[in-house]
Scaffold this motif. Structure first.
Motif, PDB file in Angstrom:
ATOM      1  N   PHE A 108       1.060   7.466  -7.222  1.00  0.00           N
ATOM      2  CA  PHE A 108       1.496   6.445  -8.179  1.00  0.00           C
ATOM      3  C   PHE A 108       0.787   5.124  -7.943  1.00  0.00           C
ATOM      4  O   PHE A 108       0.777   4.599  -6.831  1.00  0.00           O
ATOM      5  N   GLY A 134       4.431   4.727 -19.105  1.00  0.00           N
ATOM      6  CA  GLY A 134       4.506   5.892 -18.248  1.00  0.00           C
ATOM      7  C   GLY A 134       3.173   6.601 -18.128  1.00  0.00           C
ATOM      8  O   GLY A 134       2.142   6.153 -18.637  1.00  0.00           O
ATOM      9  N   VAL A 135       3.208   7.760 -17.467  1.00  0.00           N
ATOM     10  CA  VAL A 135       1.982   8.488 -17.173  1.00  0.00           C
ATOM     11  C   VAL A 135       1.327   9.038 -18.432  1.00  0.00           C
ATOM     12  O   VAL A 135       0.110   9.241 -18.465  1.00  0.00           O
ATOM     13  N   HIS A 173      11.073  12.506 -14.716  1.00  0.00           N
ATOM     14  CA  HIS A 173      11.200  11.191 -14.082  1.00  0.00           C
ATOM     15  C   HIS A 173      11.655  11.441 -12.637  1.00  0.00           C
ATOM     16  O   HIS A 173      12.802  11.784 -12.401  1.00  0.00           O
ATOM     17  N   SER A 219      10.403   9.319  -9.769  1.00  0.00           N
ATOM     18  CA  SER A 219      10.182   8.212  -8.844  1.00  0.00           C
ATOM     19  C   SER A 219      11.148   7.052  -9.038  1.00  0.00           C
ATOM     20  O   SER A 219      10.974   5.991  -8.442  1.00  0.00           O
ATOM     21  N   ASP A 254       6.850  10.046 -15.059  1.00  0.00           N
ATOM     22  CA  ASP A 254       5.759  10.073 -14.090  1.00  0.00           C
ATOM     23  C   ASP A 254       5.100  11.443 -13.974  1.00  0.00           C
ATOM     24  O   ASP A 254       4.213  11.648 -13.151  1.00  0.00           O
ATOM     25  N   ASN A 310       0.140  13.811 -13.617  1.00  0.00           N
ATOM     26  CA  ASN A 310       1.255  13.215 -12.891  1.00  0.00           C
ATOM     27  C   ASN A 310       0.805  12.120 -11.946  1.00  0.00           C
ATOM     28  O   ASN A 310      -0.388  11.996 -11.629  1.00  0.00           O
ATOM     29  N   TRP A 311       1.792  11.328 -11.516  1.00  0.00           N
ATOM     30  CA  TRP A 311       1.617  10.303 -10.494  1.00  0.00           C
ATOM     31  C   TRP A 311       2.330  10.717  -9.204  1.00  0.00           C
ATOM     32  O   TRP A 311       2.717   9.852  -8.417  1.00  0.00           O
TER      33      TRP A 311
END
Length: 341
Positions: free
Chosen positions: A153, A161-162, A191, A193, A199, A218-219
């Motif tokens: 992230f 968002g991602v 979600h 994180s 994410d 994704n992060w």
């Protein structure tokens, strides 16, 4: 001797630092000013004049600007630049909303200004080579495009968002590689994180030409991956945009005289070729394309209208994840992308 274009930079954060470095590097451009109301703690401005407001930079007198501010401010900054008659390269995504993206595209087009969005993957040497090879028919019919874009992230991203921050890369490059737009999207988001925005996203799609697509973004991964896989009649291309490597896995189709199975078109492992490419920094290529378009050369930029099309698909992916339904991106606007309401 021609006079250099006077360039400004709005945003002195991490991306702003890279834009400043490149603007000082390319020919025919002079970075004369940097603006950021949050200050310049990293010394991005250097010997260029620093302003604590956009208006101060505009009043200094510039021909072109790079916009590296949070997505929420893209529309406000871009419209001010258009009103002042200044060409702009705006970081992706083009805007935070479809309406904002459309207003930006209309503002620059109506004034005859170059408005570009920073979908930098189009300038990656591996993808540029892949695009040329696809256009040349080296792969035959394209069946599928699959991308993977994941990593840790980035704490600097807080307003989107991602999907809008990262997946827009894959949406744009997929449509560009195939020269075909998305007609359906089905997505799943998560979600994990503790942030208000997603994410993780996994989504599939179909393009107007029938190509099937799949995207994992994704992060949440401790390693960084940027891979594009394009499969077609003659094999598979694999582009790694972290290293700018392009590899071709050839389909060595085995011929048969057995009538019972001759109708089946199978595949077999063939030669593997890793191409030797000239590897120049994508951000340099992006800025050179922006400069050349301003000077009246061939326009190789990613237009704001293209950025709006990409944002449209991103919104469709988010809506699909919320509703658990397949979404046709074209249904999200009351008028087509190319039309002005």
């Amino acid at each position: 001797m021609s006079v250099a274009l006077r360039a400004g930079l709005i945003g002195a954060g991490m991306m702003g630092r890279h834009h400043a470095r490149v603007l000082r590097q390319i020919g025919g451009v002079d970075l004369v000013g940097v603006a950021d109301p949050a200050g310049d703690p990293h010394g991005v401005a250097g010997t260029s004049t620093f302003h604590d407001s956009l208006q101060g930079l505009i009043d200094q007198g510039i021909d072109m600007a790079a916009v590296a501010v949070p997505t929420a401010f893209h529309e406000q900054v871009g419209l001010a630049l258009a009103e002042a008659g200044i060409h702009a390269l705006i970081e992706k995504p083009v805007a935070g909303s479809l309406e904002g993206g459309r207003r930006l595209a209309d503002a620059f087009e109506s004034r005859g200004l170059v408005g570009a969005v920073g979908h930098i993957e189009r300038f990656n040497p591996a993808l540029q080579s892949l695009r040329s090879r696809l256009a040349n028919g080296d792969l035959g019919d394209v069946y599928q495009v699959a991308t993977r874009r994941q990593g840790p992230f980035p704490s600097r991203i807080a307003d989107v968002g991602v999907v809008k921050d990262l997946a827009t890369h894959d949406i744009d490059l997929t449509a560009w590689l195939c020269q075909s737009q998305f007609t359906s999207v089905f997505g799943q988001c998560a979600h994990k994180s503790g942030r208000p925005h997603e994410d993780l996203v996994a989504f599939s799609g179909r393009l107007a030409d029938g190509t099937v697509t799949n995207h994992l973004v994704n992060w949440l991964s401790p390693f960084k991956e940027r891979q594009t896989i394009v499969t077609g009649t003659r094999g598979t291309f694999v582009a790694d945009t972290l290293t700018a490597d392009l590899t071709f896995f050839e389909n060595a189709t085995i011929a048969t005289t057995w009538d019972a199975v001759s109708a089946f078109r199978g595949v077999a492992e063939g030669n593997v070729t890793r191409f030797a490419l000239e590897k120049r920094e994508p951000l340099v290529l992006e800025h050179e394309a922006f400069r050349d378009a301003i000077l009246g050369g061939i326009d190789r930029t990613v237009s704001l209208r293209d950025g709006l099309q990409t944002l449209l698909v991103a919104e469709a992916a988010i809506q699909s994840a919320d509703t658990h339904q397949v979404v046709d991106p074209r249904t999200l606007l009351s008028t087509p992308i190319g039309a002005t309401p």
